[in-house]
Design an enzyme around this catalytic site. Structure first.
Site, short mmCIF file in Angstrom:
data_model
loop_
_atom_site.label_atom_id
_atom_site.label_comp_id
_atom_site.label_asym_id
_atom_site.label_seq_id
_atom_site.Cartn_x
_atom_site.Cartn_y
_atom_site.Cartn_z
N GLY A 141 0.87 -1.08 -0.04
CA GLY A 141 0.05 0.02 0.07
C GLY A 141 0.77 1.31 -0.10
O GLY A 141 1.43 1.68 -0.98
N SER A 175 6.31 -5.02 -1.67
CA SER A 175 5.85 -3.47 -2.17
C SER A 175 6.12 -2.52 -1.14
O SER A 175 7.31 -2.35 -0.57
CB SER A 175 4.46 -3.45 -2.78
OG SER A 175 4.49 -2.41 -3.46
N TRP A 176 5.15 -1.81 -0.78
CA TRP A 176 5.49 -0.61 0.43
C TRP A 176 5.85 -1.38 1.60
O TRP A 176 6.55 -0.86 2.40
CB TRP A 176 4.20 -0.13 0.48
CG TRP A 176 4.16 0.56 1.88
CD1 TRP A 176 3.35 -0.09 3.02
CD2 TRP A 176 4.74 1.71 2.55
NE1 TRP A 176 3.48 0.73 4.28
CE2 TRP A 176 4.52 1.77 4.03
CE3 TRP A 176 5.71 2.39 2.07
CZ2 TRP A 176 5.09 2.51 4.99
CZ3 TRP A 176 6.34 3.39 3.08
CH2 TRP A 176 5.98 3.37 4.06
N ASP A 191 8.45 -5.85 -13.80
CA ASP A 191 7.69 -4.83 -13.01
C ASP A 191 7.87 -3.62 -13.57
O ASP A 191 9.02 -2.93 -13.00
CB ASP A 191 8.29 -4.98 -11.63
CG ASP A 191 7.22 -4.30 -10.57
OD1 ASP A 191 6.78 -3.29 -11.07
OD2 ASP A 191 7.52 -4.48 -9.46
N HIS A 208 4.66 -6.94 -10.60
CA HIS A 208 4.81 -6.74 -9.48
C HIS A 208 3.88 -7.64 -8.53
O HIS A 208 2.83 -7.43 -7.89
CB HIS A 208 3.93 -5.20 -9.34
CG HIS A 208 4.37 -4.48 -7.95
ND1 HIS A 208 5.55 -3.92 -7.79
CD2 HIS A 208 3.41 -4.17 -6.98
CE1 HIS A 208 5.45 -3.25 -6.77
NE2 HIS A 208 4.37 -3.23 -6.24
#
Length: 314
Positions: free
Chosen positions: A41, A114-115, A268, A296
């Site tokens: 996120g 990711s985040w 990605d 991703h």
């Protein structure tokens, strides 16, 4: 291959020092080494619990949490106000430390996607003595360069969609697109915020759309989710994760002794391989796994996360 689905055996809510409440859950073996998963996120939440299928539940104490402001944690952050102002990386690092102490964990393997990989790295740099290893997928550091790529430069790949995204930002002369969206998502008018969140999430679907097997994110059909997700992402991205322009990269010496597995998709486009490559080059005990046919995320990346856990398991 992932392990069969496993449900949490314990759940709880932790009241943090500033009054927020964090939802957390545990599965696997209570007596095994601890592993904490940090979701992406920011603002997605743990979702349907797929993260619990990569670690061997017989060998790991598996901990997950909905980061502040999203999922089952409260207050939900979908509008300007004190809760949004508290949504900073240093505060989220403090949340993790409060949860670690609350659960009686002396040190844990920290994993994220990711985040979540940015938050994992930032946490490790702040508290290296509390981290046994890192497992990071779809690796990002949320530097100013990465944010400008995903909100500006990648428009060269999607020019039509980016033009629509930029126009919806109503950016002013000299204003970055990300800063324009931050302004809109902090507007006092709920209708302005809702339209900005819709446009933002539409762009989110675009820049990951080259991933094989891609389908639109079904969560973006929910206006509440869109508001929370866009508000939290833009708040953190527009401020380079509150870590300075280079952030993570400026403090890698603090975690150079930690073993790490970095897993990234060759395809990605929204988060290119370069940051993972640089981290690998500067972390002596790291191993870089490049998944050649995914972007991703994807099933092979999930399998590689499981292999990374197994390499650190007893």
């Amino acid at each position: 291959m992932p392990f069969p689905p496993v449900e949490p055996h314990t759940t709880g809510r932790l009241t943090t020092g500033d009054g927020a409440e964090l939802y957390w859950e545990e599965s696997g073996s209570r007596d095994a080494p601890a592993l904490v998963w940090l979701h992406g996120g920011p603002g997605t939440g743990l979702g349907r619990g797929g993260y619990r299928r990569q670690p061997d539940p017989a060998k790991w104490r598996i901990i997950g949490l909905d980061q502040r402001g999203c999922g089952r944690s409260t207050p939900l952050v979908d509008a300007p106000g004190p809760a949004l102002d508290a949504l900073t990386t240093p505060r989220m690092i403090a949340d993790l430390e409060e949860l670690r102490a609350h659960l009686g964990v002396s040190a844990w393997l920290v994993a994220g996607g990711s985040w979540g990989s940015t938050l994992a790295l930032a946490y490790a740099e702040a508290h290296p003595e509390r981290v046994t290893a890192l497992v990071l997928a779809a690796v990002t550091t949320t530097s100013r360069t990465e944010v400008e790529w995903i909100t500006e430069s990648v428009g060269r790949v999607f020019p039509r969609e980016w033009e629509r995204f930029a126009e919806a930002s109503t950016r002013r002369p000299g204003e970055r697109v990300i800063d324009a969206y931050d302004r809109l998502l902090r507007d006092s008018d709920p209708a302005v915020r809702a339209e900005a969140a819709r446009a933002w999430c539409e762009w989110e679907d675009v820049h990951v759309s080259l991933t094989p097997g891609w389908a639109p994110n079904p969560d973006f059909a929910d206006p509440g989710f869109r508001a929370r997700f866009a508000t939290q992402v833009v708040n953190v991205w527009s401020r380079s994760a509150f870590l300075g322009d280079h952030g993570i990269l400026d403090r890698l010496d603090r975690i150079a002794h930690l073993p790490a597995v970095l897993i990234h998709g060759r395809l990605d486009v929204s988060g290119p391989l370069a940051p993972a490559w640089e981290l690998h080059g500067r972390l002596p005990l790291s191993r870089l796994v490049v998944v050649e046919d995914e972007g991703h995320g994807g099933p092979t990346m999930g399998d590689e996360i499981g292999r990374a856990y197994a390499s650190f398991g007893s």
